[in-house]
Design a protein around this motif. Structure first.
Motif, PDB file in Angstrom:
ATOM      1  N   ASN A  56       0.814  -1.219   0.000  1.00  0.00           N
ATOM      2  CA  ASN A  56       0.000   0.000   0.000  1.00  0.00           C
ATOM      3  C   ASN A  56       0.845   1.266   0.000  1.00  0.00           C
ATOM      4  N   PRO A  58       1.909   4.592  -1.241  1.00  0.00           N
ATOM      5  CA  PRO A  58       1.346   5.592  -2.154  1.00  0.00           C
ATOM      6  C   PRO A  58       2.353   6.084  -3.197  1.00  0.00           C
ATOM      7  N   LYS A  59       3.640   6.092  -2.855  1.00  0.00           N
ATOM      8  CA  LYS A  59       4.652   6.544  -3.818  1.00  0.00           C
ATOM      9  C   LYS A  59       4.807   5.540  -4.956  1.00  0.00           C
ATOM     10  N   LYS A  61       2.460   3.505  -6.054  1.00  0.00           N
ATOM     11  CA  LYS A  61       1.262   3.649  -6.882  1.00  0.00           C
ATOM     12  C   LYS A  61       1.363   4.903  -7.751  1.00  0.00           C
TER      13      LYS A  61
END
Length: 159
Positions: A56, A58-59, A61
């Motif tokens: 998970n 975020p970077k 993604k």
């Protein structure tokens, strides 16, 4: 022969499918990069400190989405303008970041292979074909060439 309307359509169509599960596609994309070139892990700040690819992050993604989206936008630009046009500030930034990360030409091929395999898996064998592969490949190649040119400019400016 330029980038055709059909090629642009193939990229856009598969991008719509890819967007439906970005978390999975992003994770798969980076898994493939590291499967192909395990040493690339240290080139990504968000992967350096972890033993495995963070589910998970975020970077991770965000980075994957940028690659997917910029390649898709490249396809549209190739069709409309006959070339990839990236804003100067964005291109300068990409050139600088890629140089600082130690990116070399072979790394672009690794990313291309991972990108194509990710898209193929996302859209499924029944929709994936040589035409779609070539359309995404051409769009990616043109984007990569623009980034490489800026990397060279960065080298020239700092030399």
């Amino acid at each position: 022969m330029g980038f055709t309307e059909k090629q642009e359509g193939l990229v856009k169509e598969s991008w719509e499918v890819l967007k439906q599960d970005i978390p999975h596609s992003s994770l798969r994309f980076f898994s493939l990069i590291l499967e192909i070139a395990p040493g690339a892990k240290n080139m990504f700040s968000f992967l350096r400190e972890s033993e495995e690819i963070p589910q998970n992050n975020p970077k991770l993604k965000a980075h994957a989405v940028k690659v997917f989206k910029m390649t898709c936008e490249s396809a549209i630009q190739l069709r409309e303008k006959g070339e990839v046009v990236v804003a100067d500030t964005t291109l300068k930034y990409l050139g600088t970041v890629h140089v600082k990360s130690g990116v070399k030409d072979p790394h672009f091929e690794v990313v291309k292979e991972a990108l194509l395999r990710t898209i193929e898996e996302a859209i499924g064998e029944e929709k994936w074909n040589e035409e779609m592969k070539n359309a995404w490949g051409e769009a990616y190649d043109q984007l990569a060439e623009a980034i490489k040119a800026e990397m060279k400019n960065h080298h020239d400016e700092t030399a």
